[in-house]
Enzyme design. Structure first.
Site, PDB file in Angstrom:
ATOM      1  N   GLY A  56      -4.735 -42.169   5.419  1.00 23.05           N
ATOM      2  CA  GLY A  56      -4.935 -41.216   5.066  1.00 23.05           C
ATOM      3  C   GLY A  56      -6.568 -41.675   3.892  1.00 23.05           C
ATOM      4  O   GLY A  56      -7.356 -41.333   3.838  1.00 23.05           O
ATOM      5  N   GLU A 111      -6.378 -47.369  -1.176  1.00 24.87           N
ATOM      6  CA  GLU A 111      -5.227 -45.815  -1.262  1.00 24.87           C
ATOM      7  C   GLU A 111      -6.251 -44.381  -1.492  1.00 24.87           C
ATOM      8  O   GLU A 111      -7.290 -44.016  -1.561  1.00 24.87           O
ATOM      9  CB  GLU A 111      -3.947 -45.853  -1.289  1.00 24.87           C
ATOM     10  N   ASP A 112      -5.945 -43.307  -0.757  1.00 25.26           N
ATOM     11  CA  ASP A 112      -6.254 -42.104  -0.892  1.00 25.26           C
ATOM     12  C   ASP A 112      -5.919 -41.515  -2.310  1.00 25.26           C
ATOM     13  O   ASP A 112      -6.100 -40.685  -2.457  1.00 25.26           O
ATOM     14  CB  ASP A 112      -6.173 -41.343   0.671  1.00 25.26           C
ATOM     15  N   ASP A 115       1.395 -40.711  -5.513  1.00 28.55           N
ATOM     16  CA  ASP A 115       2.662 -39.199  -5.765  1.00 28.55           C
ATOM     17  C   ASP A 115       3.663 -39.824  -6.212  1.00 28.55           C
ATOM     18  O   ASP A 115       3.021 -40.226  -7.380  1.00 28.55           O
ATOM     19  CB  ASP A 115       2.155 -38.793  -4.245  1.00 28.55           C
ATOM     20  N   PHE A 164      -0.795 -29.450  -4.376  1.00 25.30           N
ATOM     21  CA  PHE A 164      -0.676 -30.593  -2.634  1.00 25.30           C
ATOM     22  C   PHE A 164      -2.228 -30.091  -2.538  1.00 25.30           C
ATOM     23  O   PHE A 164      -3.313 -29.231  -1.982  1.00 25.30           O
ATOM     24  CB  PHE A 164      -0.078 -29.703  -1.621  1.00 25.30           C
ATOM     25  N   VAL A 165      -2.873 -31.125  -2.062  1.00 24.62           N
ATOM     26  CA  VAL A 165      -4.036 -31.524  -1.894  1.00 24.62           C
ATOM     27  C   VAL A 165      -4.540 -31.966  -0.698  1.00 24.62           C
ATOM     28  O   VAL A 165      -3.464 -32.091   0.227  1.00 24.62           O
ATOM     29  CB  VAL A 165      -4.816 -32.302  -2.520  1.00 24.62           C
ATOM     30  N   ASP A 171      -4.136 -34.844   4.937  1.00 25.07           N
ATOM     31  CA  ASP A 171      -4.022 -34.397   6.095  1.00 25.07           C
ATOM     32  C   ASP A 171      -3.033 -33.252   5.813  1.00 25.07           C
ATOM     33  O   ASP A 171      -2.064 -33.674   4.601  1.00 25.07           O
ATOM     34  CB  ASP A 171      -3.035 -34.986   7.192  1.00 25.07           C
ATOM     35  N   ARG A 177      -8.135 -33.607   7.380  1.00 27.66           N
ATOM     36  CA  ARG A 177      -7.976 -35.021   7.103  1.00 27.66           C
ATOM     37  C   ARG A 177     -10.067 -35.012   6.801  1.00 27.66           C
ATOM     38  O   ARG A 177     -10.766 -35.772   6.441  1.00 27.66           O
ATOM     39  CB  ARG A 177      -8.010 -36.290   8.076  1.00 27.66           C
TER      40      ARG A 177
HETATM   41  P1  IMP Z   1       3.412 -42.067  -2.425  1.00 27.44           P
HETATM   42  O1  IMP Z   1       4.533 -42.301  -0.887  1.00 27.44           O
HETATM   43  O2  IMP Z   1       4.736 -40.931  -2.209  1.00 27.44           O
HETATM   44  O3  IMP Z   1       2.859 -42.306  -3.214  1.00 27.44           O
HETATM   45  O4  IMP Z   1       2.882 -40.818  -1.064  1.00 27.44           O
HETATM   46  C1  IMP Z   1       1.746 -41.581  -0.758  1.00 27.44           C
HETATM   47  C2  IMP Z   1       1.346 -40.544   0.172  1.00 27.44           C
HETATM   48  O5  IMP Z   1       2.068 -39.532   0.863  1.00 27.44           O
HETATM   49  C3  IMP Z   1      -0.303 -40.576   0.338  1.00 27.44           C
HETATM   50  O6  IMP Z   1      -0.579 -41.821   0.984  1.00 27.44           O
HETATM   51  C4  IMP Z   1      -0.409 -39.497   0.667  1.00 27.44           C
HETATM   52  O7  IMP Z   1      -0.819 -40.091   2.864  1.00 27.44           O
HETATM   53  C5  IMP Z   1       0.387 -38.647   1.092  1.00 27.44           C
HETATM   54  N1  IMP Z   1       0.225 -37.540   0.030  1.00 27.44           N
HETATM   55  C6  IMP Z   1       0.823 -37.685  -1.365  1.00 27.44           C
HETATM   56  N2  IMP Z   1       0.207 -36.812  -1.845  1.00 27.44           N
HETATM   57  C7  IMP Z   1      -0.223 -35.974  -0.624  1.00 27.44           C
HETATM   58  C8  IMP Z   1      -1.428 -34.628  -1.058  1.00 27.44           C
HETATM   59  O8  IMP Z   1      -1.430 -33.979  -1.875  1.00 27.44           O
HETATM   60  N3  IMP Z   1      -1.551 -33.967   0.733  1.00 27.44           N
HETATM   61  C9  IMP Z   1      -1.996 -34.883   1.148  1.00 27.44           C
HETATM   62  N4  IMP Z   1      -1.026 -36.265   1.786  1.00 27.44           N
HETATM   63  C10 IMP Z   1      -0.029 -36.612   0.398  1.00 27.44           C
HETATM   64 MG    MG Z   2      -1.911 -42.740   2.469  1.00 25.16          MG
END
Ligand code: IMP
Ligand code: MG
Length: 187
Positions: A56, A111-112, A115, A164-165, A171, A177
């Site tokens: 990401g 990080e992108d 969440d 969701f984005v 992606d 992407r």
């Molecule tokens: P986390 O581990 O729950 O914090 O999620 C982080 C990872 O989930 C990010 O690095 C993204 O790759 C993916 N992610 C979280 N939210 C989104 C979204 O809205 N769109 C696409 N990918 C997401």
């Molecule tokens: Mg990521």
């Protein structure tokens, strides 16, 4: 193959789902310039290693690095994907480890999006094991309302609602992407 369906209203249709513009290319670039300046100032004498989390963060990492004007190194972690859906699997797996020796080094994780915070938590725990001098996190996006783990994000590009984005590295089932801006699923 089909081109990405961008309608005249600048919306993207994926089957029956509609994504609308949320953060423009210009807004993203302007914010990254600010982040680059701020981080460069803070790390001027520290020879940091920027560590991108693949896949990401590849686009954010690229543009951020162009705005870092100090000596630095880069490396990447690759974590297993989010799954092919819009909801996290709740599991993280390391697919590619770092090459750099990070002991006693100053690290900036790139990080992108944060969440739930699980991915960052996982990466932080792995990294701490190797005793870096310091570790901070920069994320282009953050969804504060969905945070479930105790993580500190030191530099945040944009805080966004729990939606969701896609685009700019993010992606949907591995696609989209390559979009230059960020689109949000409209309800
Ligand atoms: P986390 O581990 O729950 O914090 O999620 C982080 C990872 O989930 C990010 O690095 C993204 O790759 C993916 N992610 C979280 N939210 C989104 C979204 O809205 N769109 C696409 N990918 C997401
Ligand atoms: Mg990521």
């Amino acid at each position: 193959m089909d081109k990405i369906k961008d309608t005249s209203a600048n919306e993207i249709l994926i089957g029956t789902e509609k994504f609308v513009p949320m953060i423009s290319e210009a807004e993203i670039q302007k914010r990254i310039e600010e982040l680059g300046k701020q981080i460069s100032e803070e790390y001027r004498t520290k020879l940091p290693i920027f560590i991108g989390i693949l896949n990401g963060s590849f686009m954010f990492m690229t543009d951020l690095m162009k705005n870092i004007d100090i000596n630095c190194e880069i490396d990447f972690f690759k974590l297993s994907s989010y799954g092919d859906e819009k909801i996290s699997s709740g599991k993280v797996k390391l697919v590619k480890d770092l090459n750099a020796d990070i002991k006693d080094r100053h690290l900036v994780i790139v990080e992108d999006i944060v969440d739930s915070g699980l991915s960052i938590k996982y990466v932080e725990e792995m990294i701490q094991f190797n005793q870096p001098a310091s570790m901070k996190v920069v994320s282009l996006l953050m969804k504060p309302e969905s945070l479930k783990y105790d993580v500190k994000i030191d530099y945040i590009g944009f805080k966004i609602p729990n939606k969701f984005v896609i685009g700019y590295g993010l992606d949907y089932a591995q696609k989209y992407r390559n979009l230059r801006s960020i689109y949000v699923l409209s309800e």
